[in-house]
Design a protein around this motif. Structure first.
Motif, short mmCIF file in Angstrom:
data_model
loop_
_atom_site.label_atom_id
_atom_site.label_comp_id
_atom_site.label_asym_id
_atom_site.label_seq_id
_atom_site.Cartn_x
_atom_site.Cartn_y
_atom_site.Cartn_z
N LEU A 297 -10.21 -5.23 1.78
CA LEU A 297 -9.54 -5.52 0.52
C LEU A 297 -9.89 -4.44 -0.50
O LEU A 297 -11.06 -4.17 -0.74
N LEU A 298 -8.85 -3.80 -1.06
CA LEU A 298 -9.06 -2.81 -2.12
C LEU A 298 -8.63 -3.45 -3.44
O LEU A 298 -7.51 -3.94 -3.56
N LEU A 299 -9.53 -3.42 -4.41
CA LEU A 299 -9.20 -3.94 -5.73
C LEU A 299 -9.01 -2.79 -6.69
O LEU A 299 -9.86 -1.90 -6.76
N SER A 300 -7.92 -2.82 -7.47
CA SER A 300 -7.75 -1.80 -8.50
C SER A 300 -7.46 -2.48 -9.82
O SER A 300 -6.65 -3.41 -9.88
N GLU A 301 -8.10 -2.00 -10.88
CA GLU A 301 -7.80 -2.59 -12.18
C GLU A 301 -6.51 -2.00 -12.76
O GLU A 301 -5.96 -2.52 -13.72
N GLU A 302 -6.03 -0.90 -12.15
CA GLU A 302 -4.79 -0.30 -12.65
C GLU A 302 -3.59 -1.04 -12.08
O GLU A 302 -3.65 -1.61 -10.99
N GLU B 243 -0.69 0.49 -11.34
CA GLU B 243 0.10 1.36 -10.47
C GLU B 243 -0.50 1.42 -9.07
O GLU B 243 -1.72 1.32 -8.90
N ALA B 244 0.35 1.66 -8.10
CA ALA B 244 -0.12 1.91 -6.74
C ALA B 244 -0.98 3.17 -6.76
O ALA B 244 -0.74 4.06 -7.56
N PRO B 245 -1.98 3.27 -5.90
CA PRO B 245 -2.90 4.41 -5.93
C PRO B 245 -2.20 5.76 -5.90
O PRO B 245 -1.28 5.97 -5.10
N THR C 145 5.85 12.17 -12.04
CA THR C 145 4.81 11.20 -11.66
C THR C 145 3.99 11.80 -10.52
O THR C 145 4.51 12.56 -9.72
N PRO C 146 2.73 11.45 -10.45
CA PRO C 146 1.90 12.02 -9.38
C PRO C 146 2.25 11.35 -8.04
O PRO C 146 2.73 10.22 -8.01
N ARG C 147 2.04 12.07 -6.96
CA ARG C 147 2.28 11.52 -5.63
C ARG C 147 1.36 10.33 -5.40
O ARG C 147 0.23 10.30 -5.89
N ARG C 148 1.84 9.39 -4.63
CA ARG C 148 0.97 8.29 -4.23
C ARG C 148 -0.02 8.77 -3.18
O ARG C 148 0.30 9.64 -2.37
N LEU C 149 -1.20 8.17 -3.19
CA LEU C 149 -2.21 8.55 -2.20
C LEU C 149 -1.75 8.17 -0.79
O LEU C 149 -2.02 8.87 0.18
N ARG D 265 -5.44 -4.73 2.52
CA ARG D 265 -4.90 -5.50 1.41
C ARG D 265 -5.22 -4.79 0.11
O ARG D 265 -6.38 -4.43 -0.15
N LEU D 266 -4.19 -4.58 -0.68
CA LEU D 266 -4.34 -3.87 -1.94
C LEU D 266 -4.01 -4.84 -3.07
O LEU D 266 -2.91 -5.39 -3.12
N GLN D 267 -4.96 -5.07 -3.93
CA GLN D 267 -4.74 -5.98 -5.05
C GLN D 267 -4.80 -5.19 -6.34
O GLN D 267 -5.88 -4.79 -6.79
N LEU D 268 -3.63 -4.97 -6.95
CA LEU D 268 -3.58 -4.17 -8.17
C LEU D 268 -3.80 -5.03 -9.39
O LEU D 268 -3.70 -6.25 -9.35
N GLY D 269 -4.06 -4.39 -10.50
CA GLY D 269 -4.22 -5.10 -11.77
C GLY D 269 -5.32 -6.13 -11.73
O GLY D 269 -5.28 -7.13 -12.44
#
Lengths: 414, 107
Positions: free
Chosen positions: A32-37, A39-41, A58-62, A74-78
């Motif tokens: 599980l990756l948590l991001s406070e942002e 946007e997608a990485p 816009t920058p390229r997505r990782l 699993r990517l959980q943004l915001g």
């Protein structure tokens, strides 16, 4: 899924790499990756360059969305993590959800150092860390903007060079006596200072900001410590970064002392809490008789790979990758291999007046770093030479007729 | 649309289609192709998007400029005659099929 659980806090370069590398290493537990942002990485380096130049950039997505799906990451943004229960091995998020982990990786990045002077809270004053920040800055810029940048480090100079033709004028105010004072040799500093000034960027060294003036439209001027008033309709504060340690501190993890600070980790990038690693910009790690914290894509990505290997039991020894770095300042490409902090003597390879050269930094007889301006060939060979611990004598470094590649097969005796 | 075939070091082939105008590296990343890494996002400094080009259906590739050529000396797997940094290859309408072999390692 009942397998081991890995939670990664932060989905920047470091965090995303942990997820990707875990799957490459054959890890089949939960990731599980948590991001406070929101946007997608995304790739962060373009934020100080192309992203500021146009509202459509816009920058390229990782990685693509397909990647995260296929790899079952699993990517959980915001989602901001608010605390770590070290004993229970669980992370609590801002929404009150508890996330258990077997392994936790803190990839929190860095935060902007602030400038505390009167008037700094005016509208039109910015820091640059995220895509959201870049969008706000870009929205304020017009061809008439008078841009003042505080700080002539990598970010300050990259932004100055990227925007000099897009705005009215650019002034950079630097408190140290040279640009890139914390990062580069005097030779490289001088070269870049001259090039940027030659391109119409005003750069003041040994100068700091005394206060900021503003009216109802926002910032109008910056007054410096020499009493000079600079008109400014946008102000970027680029005075360095500090490790993002808030979460670690709140959770009782050991922190490293200044000057580098950061979350303290051992040579396997483990923090003081069992099962918890820290990597990338936020981590202070031991490296060749020193402790340091590095702010770079390479460090984030290589440490991400290492931790994935460590979690799956395939890491061989301590983390020991040679650091390298690049900074594109307009047309000037600066690439650095190794670390300069212990270098006491510098040897030039090439001609500093020719628009491209390298500077080899020595601590005693040992080569510790190579700075290259517009010489990618020197840079990539330097990375390999430093990885191998090859013996590069100063006279060899300085000899343009000697192909550095020939030295790749010569190793130091010890 | 351009057909791109990625042949991994172990022989597995993955075929994707890509729009003209994207780089070969971007096409690989967008399609989650393992074996093309691209740490620096196309800045031509990491040398981890290294590919061996084996077929372009007769279409010409953009010529190798000095910076790419020099950076190719930094690849993890030694370069060969047909080595390119995929971030520097823009897929164009004139290419119907591109086939590349991926190196054993990118870092």
């Amino acid at each position: 899924m009942t397998g081991p659980k890995v939670v990664v806090i932060g989905a920047g370069h470091a965090g995303v790499q942990v997820g990707a590398s875990l799957r490459e290493e054959g890890f089949d537990g939960d990731i599980l990756l948590l991001s406070e942002e929101a946007e997608a990485p995304y790739h962060r380096p373009p934020l100080s360059k192309t992203v500021l130049q146009s509202p459509d950039s816009t920058p390229r997505r990782l990685r693509s969305e397909a990647f995260f799906d296929r790899k079952d990451i699993r990517l959980q943004l915001g989602t901001r993590a608010t605390s770590i229960d070290v004993a229970a091995r669980a992370v609590v998020t801002c929404t009150g959800i508890t996330l258990p982990f077997d392994h936790l990786v803190l990839a929190l990045g860095s935060m902007n150092r602030s400038l505390r002077v009167p008037g700094i809270d005016a509208a039109g004053v910015y820091h640059l860390r995220s895509l959201e920040d870049a969008g706000r800055i870009q929205a304020r810029l017009t061809p008439k903007t008078r841009l003042v940048i505080v700080g002539a480090g990598f970010i300050g100079l990259e932004v100055a060079a990227a925007l000099k033709d897009a705005v009215g004028d650019v002034t950079v105010i630097e408190a140290a006596d040279r640009v890139l004072a914390r990062s580069c040799s005097e030779l490289t500093s001088s070269y870049l200072l001259e090039r940027h000034r030659g391109n119409g960027i005003e750069i003041l060294t040994s100068t700091a900001v005394e206060h900021v003036e503003a009216d109802s439209s926002g910032v109008t001027a910056v007054v410096d410590t020499n009493g000079v008033r600079h008109e400014a309709t946008a102000l970027l504060v680029a005075v360095g970064a500090v490790a993002n340690t808030t979460l670690a501190r709140a959770s009782g993890l050991t922190e490293a002392p200044p000057p580098h600070s950061g979350i303290e980790v051992d040579s396997s990038l483990r923090t003081s809490a069992p099962g918890v690693y820290a990597i990338g910009d936020c981590a202070n790690f031991p490296f060749r008789n020193a402790s340091l914290r590095l702010e770079s894509v390479q460090n984030a990505v290589d440490q991400g790979r290492y931790v994935a290997a460590h979690i799956t039991g395939s890491a061989a020894g301590a983390y020991d990758r040679v650091p390298w770095f690049w900074s594109d300042q307009g047309k000037e490409r600066l690439q650095i291999a190794g670390l300069s902090h212990s270098a006491t003597e510098w040897v030039v390879r090439g001609d500093t007046a020719s628009g491209g050269f390298s500077v080899f930094g020595y601590a005693g007889r040992s080569l510790t770093c190579v700075e290259s301006i517009n010489r990618p060939g020197d840079h990539v060979i330097a990375r390999k030479l430093l990885e191998l611990g090859a013996d590069v004598r100063p006279e060899q470094a300085a000899d343009p007729k000697l192909d550095l590649g020939e030295l790749l097969s010569v190793r130091t005796g010890d | 649309m351009i057909e791109v075939i990625f042949c991994a070091d172990d022989g597995t082939e993955t075929v994707i289609t890509a729009e003209p105008g994207v780089s070969l590296m971007d096409a690989a990343i967008d399609n989650a192709i393992e074996g093309v890494v691209g740490d620096c996002g196309g800045s031509m400094t990491c040398a981890t998007c290294h590919v061996f080009v084996t077929d372009t259906g007769g279409a010409a590739l953009p010529p190798i400029e000095t910076a790419e050529d020099e950076t190719l000396d930094g690849t993890a797997t030694p370069r060969q005659q047909n080595s390119r940094l995929s971030c520097q290859i823009e897929l164009t309408d004139s290419m119907s099929t591109v086939r590349v072999v991926l190196p054993k390692s990118q870092w």
